[in-house]
Design an enzyme around this catalytic site. Sequence first.
Site, mmCIF file in Angstrom:
data_model
loop_
_atom_site.group_PDB
_atom_site.id
_atom_site.type_symbol
_atom_site.label_atom_id
_atom_site.label_comp_id
_atom_site.label_asym_id
_atom_site.label_seq_id
_atom_site.Cartn_x
_atom_site.Cartn_y
_atom_site.Cartn_z
ATOM 1 N N TYR A 1 10.343 -18.241 -10.913
ATOM 2 C CA TYR A 1 11.064 -19.437 -11.364
ATOM 3 C C TYR A 1 11.818 -20.063 -10.184
ATOM 4 O O TYR A 1 11.693 -21.266 -9.920
ATOM 5 C CB TYR A 1 12.048 -19.070 -12.479
ATOM 6 C CG TYR A 1 12.856 -20.242 -12.976
ATOM 7 C CD1 TYR A 1 12.286 -21.190 -13.823
ATOM 8 C CD2 TYR A 1 14.188 -20.429 -12.588
ATOM 9 C CE1 TYR A 1 13.021 -22.282 -14.278
ATOM 10 C CE2 TYR A 1 14.925 -21.515 -13.031
ATOM 11 C CZ TYR A 1 14.338 -22.432 -13.878
ATOM 12 O OH TYR A 1 15.060 -23.527 -14.320
ATOM 13 N N LYS B 1 11.273 -23.734 -8.232
ATOM 14 C CA LYS B 1 12.311 -24.755 -8.083
ATOM 15 C C LYS B 1 12.589 -25.041 -6.598
ATOM 16 O O LYS B 1 12.978 -26.161 -6.248
ATOM 17 C CB LYS B 1 13.581 -24.330 -8.826
ATOM 18 C CG LYS B 1 13.392 -24.211 -10.330
ATOM 19 C CD LYS B 1 12.907 -25.506 -10.970
ATOM 20 C CE LYS B 1 12.709 -25.410 -12.467
ATOM 21 N NZ LYS B 1 12.276 -26.664 -13.088
HETATM 22 N N1 LIG Z 1 18.438 -24.390 -19.193
HETATM 23 C C1 LIG Z 1 18.804 -24.101 -17.965
HETATM 24 O O1 LIG Z 1 19.670 -23.237 -17.716
HETATM 25 C C2 LIG Z 1 18.200 -24.871 -16.797
HETATM 26 C C3 LIG Z 1 18.845 -24.764 -15.557
HETATM 27 C C4 LIG Z 1 18.314 -25.443 -14.476
HETATM 28 C C5 LIG Z 1 17.168 -26.192 -14.619
HETATM 29 N N2 LIG Z 1 16.557 -26.273 -15.819
HETATM 30 C C6 LIG Z 1 15.323 -27.033 -15.913
HETATM 31 O O2 LIG Z 1 15.453 -28.072 -16.845
HETATM 32 C C7 LIG Z 1 14.192 -28.340 -17.439
HETATM 33 C C8 LIG Z 1 14.335 -28.307 -18.955
HETATM 34 O O3 LIG Z 1 14.757 -27.012 -19.324
HETATM 35 P P1 LIG Z 1 15.404 -26.710 -20.770
HETATM 36 O O4 LIG Z 1 16.483 -25.730 -20.544
HETATM 37 O O5 LIG Z 1 15.662 -27.960 -21.478
HETATM 38 O O6 LIG Z 1 14.176 -25.925 -21.431
HETATM 39 P P2 LIG Z 1 13.774 -25.762 -22.964
HETATM 40 O O7 LIG Z 1 14.929 -25.997 -23.849
HETATM 41 O O8 LIG Z 1 13.042 -24.466 -23.034
HETATM 42 O O9 LIG Z 1 12.743 -26.981 -23.167
HETATM 43 C C9 LIG Z 1 11.552 -26.995 -22.435
HETATM 44 C C10 LIG Z 1 10.756 -28.226 -22.799
HETATM 45 O O10 LIG Z 1 9.507 -28.180 -22.101
HETATM 46 C C11 LIG Z 1 8.442 -28.266 -23.052
HETATM 47 N N3 LIG Z 1 7.310 -27.456 -22.588
HETATM 48 C C12 LIG Z 1 7.290 -26.124 -22.347
HETATM 49 N N4 LIG Z 1 6.060 -25.733 -21.989
HETATM 50 C C13 LIG Z 1 5.284 -26.856 -21.987
HETATM 51 C C14 LIG Z 1 3.916 -27.109 -21.708
HETATM 52 N N5 LIG Z 1 3.083 -26.114 -21.355
HETATM 53 N N6 LIG Z 1 3.456 -28.369 -21.812
HETATM 54 C C15 LIG Z 1 4.280 -29.386 -22.186
HETATM 55 N N7 LIG Z 1 5.592 -29.204 -22.450
HETATM 56 C C16 LIG Z 1 6.082 -27.957 -22.362
HETATM 57 C C17 LIG Z 1 9.039 -27.738 -24.359
HETATM 58 O O11 LIG Z 1 8.421 -28.292 -25.491
HETATM 59 P P3 LIG Z 1 7.216 -27.621 -26.319
HETATM 60 O O12 LIG Z 1 7.550 -26.189 -26.520
HETATM 61 O O13 LIG Z 1 7.208 -28.448 -27.555
HETATM 62 O O14 LIG Z 1 6.004 -27.839 -25.487
HETATM 63 C C18 LIG Z 1 10.448 -28.309 -24.276
HETATM 64 O O15 LIG Z 1 10.442 -29.658 -24.687
HETATM 65 C C19 LIG Z 1 13.224 -27.274 -16.895
HETATM 66 O O16 LIG Z 1 12.478 -27.798 -15.826
HETATM 67 C C20 LIG Z 1 14.158 -26.195 -16.404
HETATM 68 O O17 LIG Z 1 13.588 -25.411 -15.389
HETATM 69 C C21 LIG Z 1 17.055 -25.638 -16.924
#
Ligand SMILES: NC(=O)c1ccc[n+]([C@@H]2O[C@H](COP(=O)([O-])OP(=O)(O)OC[C@H]3O[C@@H](n4cnc5c(N)ncnc54)[C@H](OP(=O)(O)O)[C@@H]3O)[C@@H](O)[C@H]2O)c1
Length: 260
Positions: free
Chosen positions: A153, A157
Amino acid sequence: MPNRLTVITGASAGVGRALATVFAQNGHDLLLVARSEDKLAQAAGELESRYGISCEYLAADLTDPDAPALVHDAATLGGRDVDVLVNNAGVLHEGAFTCVDLDRHLSLVSLNITATTSLAHLFLTTMLKQGRGRIVNLGSTSGFLPVPALATYAASKAYLLSFSEALWMETRGTGVSVTAACPGFTETEMISTHEGGSLRLPLVPNLSVEEVAAQTYEATMAGRPVLIIGAANRLTVGIFRHLPLPVRRIVLRQIARIGF
Ligand SMILES: NC(=O)c1ccc[n+]([C@@H]2O[C@H](COP(=O)([O-])OP(=O)(O)OC[C@H]3O[C@@H](n4cnc5c(N)ncnc54)[C@H](OP(=O)(O)O)[C@@H]3O)[C@@H](O)[C@H]2O)c1
């Protein structure tokens, strides 16, 4: 005058869903992408009725090699312009490298790196022809450091951070910009633990999706190259980057051993 079109991947939940709200509040028409069609349909209905924008959606698995082209085709249908691409979809698998199935690591690479790169290539080509546009890639504070127990991961990033900053430099003066938005841990399903809590760093409060979305929107529209979201996260990244390498490695191993 048609509204501006913004494409958001991973818009069915978490940060992507919050980003859809912020873009809609600011008058952008939307194309939402994720796998869960029911959640996308519900989000599109809510956003259209609340903000008076037009909201389309496309259910697609972005690890499918054909999916990025389908997204681009849907966005540019009829030759319309695309103003913003939000490359937000991503996955995280926590655990020692060999304790997580190889398939899951490869699927992470396929979504976090390959799909993001494909979408950026397709949309940047279109935006350069238009002479305007914005792309934002969701990075992470983990992109600034190798992180044990999040090896693939954090590496994905780090790729996005380097990639975005290089594209920001390449696109100076074109009317197009590429931003890396780097939140720390943010309260979403992604970081929820089996015990019902969330992953977290000692002494660093987790972010809300609302603050991540609001700051990502501002930085993207302003064309900033890199945004670290949250004062405590900026301080932590700054301190870690200035620690002597052997000390940094000891501290990171300790944090990963205790658990996030
Ligand atoms: N949460 C954190 O702590 C955090 C921190 C830093 C950065 N980020 C980044 O922010 C972004 C969003 O993260 P989040 O925390 O919002 O994650 P999340 O709540 O798990 O949501 C992930 C989203 O991506 C979609 N997704 C997953 N696999 C997919 C696939 N194969 N094809 C198309 N869509 C897909 C999911 O929808 P479906 O399941 O409906 O496909 C969902 O809409 C990511 O890039 C993550 O790395 C998150």
